[in-house]
Design a protein around this motif. Structure first.
Motif, PDB file in Angstrom:
ATOM      1  N   SER A 151       0.813  -1.210   0.000  1.00  0.00           N
ATOM      2  CA  SER A 151       0.000   0.000   0.000  1.00  0.00           C
ATOM      3  C   SER A 151       0.847   1.261   0.000  1.00  0.00           C
TER       4      SER A 151
ATOM      5  N   VAL B 160       0.318  -4.693 -11.794  1.00  0.00           N
ATOM      6  CA  VAL B 160       0.759  -5.821 -10.971  1.00  0.00           C
ATOM      7  C   VAL B 160       1.254  -6.911 -11.911  1.00  0.00           C
TER       8      VAL B 160
ATOM      9  N   LEU C 160      -3.044  -3.740  -1.751  1.00  0.00           N
ATOM     10  CA  LEU C 160      -2.586  -2.927  -2.882  1.00  0.00           C
ATOM     11  C   LEU C 160      -3.222  -1.536  -2.850  1.00  0.00           C
TER      12      LEU C 160
ATOM     13  N   ASN D  59      -2.589   3.156  -4.478  1.00  0.00           N
ATOM     14  CA  ASN D  59      -1.642   3.124  -5.585  1.00  0.00           C
ATOM     15  C   ASN D  59      -2.312   3.769  -6.799  1.00  0.00           C
TER      16      ASN D  59
END
Length: 531
Positions: free
Chosen positions: A384, A391, A406, A409
């Motif tokens: 994070s 990805v 995640l 972002n």
């Protein structure tokens, strides 16, 4: 003609009065005959000369809205607190020195205004008013708020400005739905602990005695847009302020700041920065007078200069050694200003039997290639607060991962290959740039928690091929997106125990249903499947 007139009169006589507005009439007393208006639901007696209310007002059991502001009331009759259907009560601009303890019996209240009185405290048990969404106690003489105020879990707006408060209660984070906090013009010295107040969008703390914006404060408010701390005693702003990703307005004027953190320049939504009236040493006064864009440009140049001197070899000195990793079974590289991580660091982590990896709050634009070596041991991964735009497919090879973060972002999608992560139980993709929920999520059949708030999601698939395929999903957060319609078949997902959808574009279900919680939302949707 006469017959029609008599019919009209007969019709009028059959109607029970449900709304009565007597505001701004210089009324000094209310007749005891008010008890006869037993069907009254809305009563406005504001802007009069009332010094007391008759006990008979307690007979108005159907009353839901009562406005008594701008009178001369100092007490309420005990019978008043039998009005247990009251939703909205305005007692502002009166002469109350205290409020009777039975106020807490009005458990249906949703909006309570006690502002502009002479109150020195609130009645104990205020936390029993669990349906309150708005509480205004501004312009009184209150020195301390009762701790149980944090039990008002539905509270959206709290206004305590212009009192004598020296602090705010601990555990304010329990107010998870609070969006607005007004607490300016008090004597507060420390910003309260707001961890958990993920819905907060505006905080007004000007004209207090606060000395610092702490790391902890910055790490807990992903949706905050407005922060006003003018006229305090600020000496420091944490560089962690970059975590306030949604911040658009920051007012720290008239404080004691000698410098500003360069990380302010990383706040992409920041359009209004007020810093005048500080003894700044790193930014000239003429630049301050040029406004926000010029200040941020100076800070951005400063940050580039800092980054050019932060070499990966120097940062590596701060990496945990094998013994520390083995003791905690954790590789923690959070807040290291990293743009990459050498493969040998991950190899050391494998040898130390590490299973939890924390790479949050860095400057990563991609997941380091060397991370591949941990594909058979990693169970938790936190990426994070970085600058990830995509990805890589190799993440699908992590066969034991249970938790993946995640959030915060720049992700616009996720690869379909992540659907192979059938061990994953919780995934956090909040505060990215997603317009739809990625298809790979629907293949994660063991998923229990999905957090996707703060994106740009416009529609959701609740069919058996979509969210309906996630039979173990218990918590779903889709708040603060751009969803235009909630599909009724979402109501069939009865396994969901916590559903958050506030802050979207849809009109139905309405706010009142959303405030009642997950069960009510799902029931509402199920009732509309046939429609």
């Amino acid at each position: 003609m006469d017959k029609r007139k008599s019919e009209e009169e007969e019709w009028w006589n059959r109607q029970n009065l449900v709304e009565l507005n007597l505001s701004s009439n210089s009324i000094a007393t209310i007749s005891t005959n008010i008890q006869k208006l037993e069907d009254l639901s809305i009563l406005n007696l504001s802007n009069n000369l009332l010094t007391q209310l008759p006990a008979e007002i307690g007979f108005l059991r159907k009353l839901t809205h009562l406005n008594l502001n701008s009178n001369k009331l100092a007490k309420l009759p005990v019978e008043f607190f039998k009005l247990q259907d009251l939703r909205v009560l305005d007692l502002s601009h009166n002469n109350f020195d205290d409020i009777h303890a039975d106020l807490v019996d009005l458990v249906m209240l949703e909006n309570l205004d006690l502002s502009h009185n002479n109150l020195k405290s609130l009645p104990s048990g205020i936390g029993f008013l669990v349906r309150l969404t708005s509480l205004n106690i501004s312009f009184n003489h209150i020195k301390e708020l009762p701790n149980d105020i944090v039990n008002i879990r539905s509270l959206i707006k709290l206004n305590v400005m212009n009192n004598d408060l020296q602090n705010l209660p601990e555990f304010m984070g329990e107010l998870r739905k609070m969006e607005i906090l007004y607490s300016q013009n008090n004597n507060i010295t420390v910003i309260p602990n707001l961890v958990g107040c993920n819905a907060l969008k505006e905080i007004q703390l000007g004209c207090n005695s606060i000395e610092a914006i702490s790391d902890e404060f910055c790490q807990s408010l992903p949706q905050l847009k407005v922060l006003n701390l003018k006229d305090n005693k600020l000496k420091e702003i944490s560089k962690e302020i970059v975590l306030l990703r949604s911040l658009s307005t920051l007012d720290v004027s008239n404080n004691l700041l000698e410098q500003l953190p360069s990380t302010l320049s990383m706040l992409s939504h920041l359009t209004n920065l007020q810093v005048e009236g500080n003894p700044l040493k790193t930014i000239r006064r003429d630049i301050v007078q040029c406004g926000t864009a010029r200040i941020l440009k100076i800070l951005r140049n400063e940050r580039v200069s800092e980054a050019s001197t932060a070499k990966i070899e120097e940062i590596c000195d701060n990496f945990p050694d094998k013994y520390e990793m083995k003791r905690h079974r954790t590789l923690n590289l959070s807040l290291k200003e990293l743009v990459d991580v050498p493969e040998e660091v991950f190899r050391d982590a494998v040898e130390a039997d590490v299973s939890c990896i924390n790479l949050s709050r860095n400057k990563l634009t991609t997941i380091p290639e060397g991370f591949k070596v941990m594909n058979s041991v990693a169970t938790e991964l936190d990426l994070s607060v970085n600058f990830l735009k995509d990805v890589p497919d190799f993440l699908s090879q992590f066969t034991h991962i249970c938790y993946l973060n995640l959030s915060n972002n720049l992700l616009e999608s996720l690869p379909d290959s992540l659907g192979l992560l059938n061990t994953i139980r919780e995934i956090n993709i909040a505060s990215n740039k997603l317009r739809i929920l990625p298809n790979c999520l629907y293949q994660m059949t063991n998923l229990e928690i999905l957090q996707a708030s703060g994106n740009q999601i416009e529609a959701i698939d609740a069919s058996d091929e979509g969210l309906g395929a996630l039979k173990k999903l218990a918590q779903l957060d889709l708040s603060n997106n751009s969803i235009e319609v909630l599909p009724p078949i979402l109501g069939n997902l009865k396994q969901i125990k916590n559903l958050q959808v506030i802050g979207n574009k849809f009109r139905h279900p309405r706010h009142q249903i959303l405030m009642k919680g997950t069960h009510s939302i799902l029931s509402y949707l199920r009732d509309r499947i046939s429609e």
